[in-house]
Design a protein around this motif. Sequence first.
Motif, PDB file in Angstrom:
ATOM      1  N   MET A  11       0.829  -1.207   0.000  1.00 41.66           N
ATOM      2  CA  MET A  11       0.000   0.000   0.000  1.00 41.66           C
ATOM      3  C   MET A  11       0.864   1.258   0.000  1.00 41.66           C
ATOM      4  O   MET A  11       0.568   2.222  -0.722  1.00 41.66           O
ATOM      5  N   ALA A  12       1.936   1.254   0.783  1.00 41.13           N
ATOM      6  CA  ALA A  12       2.836   2.415   0.799  1.00 41.13           C
ATOM      7  C   ALA A  12       3.459   2.624  -0.578  1.00 41.13           C
ATOM      8  O   ALA A  12       3.559   3.761  -1.064  1.00 41.13           O
ATOM      9  N   GLY A  13       3.865   1.541  -1.226  1.00 35.53           N
ATOM     10  CA  GLY A  13       4.440   1.639  -2.568  1.00 35.53           C
ATOM     11  C   GLY A  13       3.440   2.169  -3.582  1.00 35.53           C
ATOM     12  O   GLY A  13       3.792   2.981  -4.453  1.00 35.53           O
ATOM     13  N   LEU A  14       2.198   1.732  -3.477  1.00 39.39           N
ATOM     14  CA  LEU A  14       1.160   2.233  -4.378  1.00 39.39           C
ATOM     15  C   LEU A  14       0.939   3.733  -4.185  1.00 39.39           C
ATOM     16  O   LEU A  14       0.829   4.481  -5.158  1.00 39.39           O
ATOM     17  N   CYS A  15       0.875   4.164  -2.938  1.00 41.78           N
ATOM     18  CA  CYS A  15       0.650   5.588  -2.651  1.00 41.78           C
ATOM     19  C   CYS A  15       1.849   6.435  -3.072  1.00 41.78           C
ATOM     20  O   CYS A  15       1.669   7.571  -3.533  1.00 41.78           O
ATOM     21  N   ASP A  16       3.056   5.906  -2.943  1.00 45.35           N
ATOM     22  CA  ASP A  16       4.245   6.631  -3.422  1.00 45.35           C
ATOM     23  C   ASP A  16       4.192   6.811  -4.937  1.00 45.35           C
ATOM     24  O   ASP A  16       4.561   7.857  -5.455  1.00 45.35           O
ATOM     25  N   ALA A  17       3.749   5.779  -5.627  1.00 41.57           N
ATOM     26  CA  ALA A  17       3.707   5.814  -7.089  1.00 41.57           C
ATOM     27  C   ALA A  17       2.545   6.652  -7.618  1.00 41.57           C
ATOM     28  O   ALA A  17       2.620   7.191  -8.717  1.00 41.57           O
ATOM     29  N   ARG A  18       1.483   6.747  -6.830  1.00 47.49           N
ATOM     30  CA  ARG A  18       0.281   7.487  -7.249  1.00 47.49           C
ATOM     31  C   ARG A  18      -0.133   8.432  -6.129  1.00 47.49           C
ATOM     32  O   ARG A  18      -0.941   8.059  -5.275  1.00 47.49           O
ATOM     33  N   PRO A  19       0.381   9.646  -6.128  1.00 49.95           N
ATOM     34  CA  PRO A  19       0.036  10.596  -5.066  1.00 49.95           C
ATOM     35  C   PRO A  19      -1.454  10.914  -4.984  1.00 49.95           C
ATOM     36  O   PRO A  19      -1.925  11.379  -3.944  1.00 49.95           O
ATOM     37  N   ASP A  20      -2.218  10.639  -6.045  1.00 47.85           N
ATOM     38  CA  ASP A  20      -3.662  10.875  -6.015  1.00 47.85           C
ATOM     39  C   ASP A  20      -4.419   9.764  -5.295  1.00 47.85           C
ATOM     40  O   ASP A  20      -5.599   9.910  -4.985  1.00 47.85           O
ATOM     41  N   LEU A  21      -3.758   8.668  -4.984  1.00 48.91           N
ATOM     42  CA  LEU A  21      -4.368   7.543  -4.271  1.00 48.91           C
ATOM     43  C   LEU A  21      -4.323   7.837  -2.775  1.00 48.91           C
ATOM     44  O   LEU A  21      -3.270   8.182  -2.240  1.00 48.91           O
ATOM     45  N   VAL A  22      -5.463   7.684  -2.094  1.00 45.71           N
ATOM     46  CA  VAL A  22      -5.553   8.018  -0.680  1.00 45.71           C
ATOM     47  C   VAL A  22      -5.567   6.742   0.147  1.00 45.71           C
ATOM     48  O   VAL A  22      -6.411   5.865  -0.055  1.00 45.71           O
ATOM     49  N   ARG A  23      -4.646   6.667   1.087  1.00 50.17           N
ATOM     50  CA  ARG A  23      -4.626   5.541   2.017  1.00 50.17           C
ATOM     51  C   ARG A  23      -5.496   5.904   3.219  1.00 50.17           C
ATOM     52  O   ARG A  23      -5.232   6.884   3.910  1.00 50.17           O
ATOM     53  N   VAL A  24      -6.518   5.136   3.444  1.00 49.33           N
ATOM     54  CA  VAL A  24      -7.459   5.391   4.529  1.00 49.33           C
ATOM     55  C   VAL A  24      -6.807   5.009   5.854  1.00 49.33           C
ATOM     56  O   VAL A  24      -6.236   3.926   5.989  1.00 49.33           O
ATOM     57  N   ARG A  25      -6.906   5.901   6.811  1.00 53.85           N
ATOM     58  CA  ARG A  25      -6.363   5.648   8.155  1.00 53.85           C
ATOM     59  C   ARG A  25      -7.451   4.962   8.980  1.00 53.85           C
ATOM     60  O   ARG A  25      -8.469   5.566   9.313  1.00 53.85           O
ATOM     61  N   ARG A  26      -7.236   3.686   9.278  1.00 53.41           N
ATOM     62  CA  ARG A  26      -8.230   2.918  10.021  1.00 53.41           C
ATOM     63  C   ARG A  26      -8.263   3.334  11.488  1.00 53.41           C
ATOM     64  O   ARG A  26      -7.281   3.837  12.029  1.00 53.41           O
ATOM     65  N   VAL A  27      -9.398   3.070  12.124  1.00 52.34           N
ATOM     66  CA  VAL A  27      -9.569   3.258  13.564  1.00 52.34           C
ATOM     67  C   VAL A  27      -9.523   1.865  14.172  1.00 52.34           C
ATOM     68  O   VAL A  27     -10.244   0.964  13.724  1.00 52.34           O
ATOM     69  N   ILE A  28      -8.654   1.673  15.190  1.00 51.89           N
ATOM     70  CA  ILE A  28      -8.443   0.332  15.756  1.00 51.89           C
ATOM     71  C   ILE A  28      -8.355   0.428  17.275  1.00 51.89           C
ATOM     72  O   ILE A  28      -7.726   1.335  17.821  1.00 51.89           O
ATOM     73  N   THR A  29      -8.941  -0.542  17.953  1.00 60.06           N
ATOM     74  CA  THR A  29      -8.822  -0.617  19.415  1.00 60.06           C
ATOM     75  C   THR A  29      -7.530  -1.342  19.782  1.00 60.06           C
ATOM     76  O   THR A  29      -7.530  -2.380  20.415  1.00 60.06           O
ATOM     77  N   ARG A  30      -6.420  -0.747  19.385  1.00 61.16           N
ATOM     78  CA  ARG A  30      -5.080  -1.280  19.627  1.00 61.16           C
ATOM     79  C   ARG A  30      -4.285  -0.154  20.286  1.00 61.16           C
ATOM     80  O   ARG A  30      -4.514   1.015  19.998  1.00 61.16           O
ATOM     81  N   THR A  31      -3.336  -0.511  21.110  1.00 66.43           N
ATOM     82  CA  THR A  31      -2.524   0.526  21.743  1.00 66.43           C
ATOM     83  C   THR A  31      -1.770   1.316  20.685  1.00 66.43           C
ATOM     84  O   THR A  31      -1.397   0.765  19.645  1.00 66.43           O
TER      85      THR A  31
END
Length: 180
Positions: free
Chosen positions: A20-40
Amino acid sequence: MGGRFIAVVGPSGVGKDSVMAGLCDARPDLVRVRRVITRTPDAGGEDYEAVSPALFAARAAGGDFALHWQAHGLSYAIPRSTHDILDRGQDALANLSRAMLSRAAQVFGTLTVLHVTATPDVLAQRLAARGREGRAEIARRLARPAPDFPQDLPLVEIDNSGQLDRAVAAALAALYPENL
């Protein structure tokens, strides 16, 4: 025209976050969704919003999430604001549970599944290297059968057993063939 929600799925240790990081680096128009998680907040891995179980439940009840589920003793959510990204015509991607794919297709309308795979040997090495599980737990993870994919969803499958740049290039070619 709205954007696509790209659900990235695959077993633990397959390298979903790296792809996913590689895809977003290659395509700045692609948005990586920041998930909400019950994790520390110090658990590492992906960039996520850490919340308590009580806050998660309150936000879910208040309609803050487009999609939410439980897995491995944690609660996960995709924020409702993801619809804004898609409405702007941008593609958004997020790590998703395979069990949530049909529901995600209903919620987002335009869904593509990116299934990241790797050989069992590579998975075992990566899981051992991250140090969260012992050998027996890793063996149990690798022995678990993967759930079937819903038949009616667009599915892209890439192998991330080797060099990351090759897996990212394969994903880009499959997701954006018009850019070849």
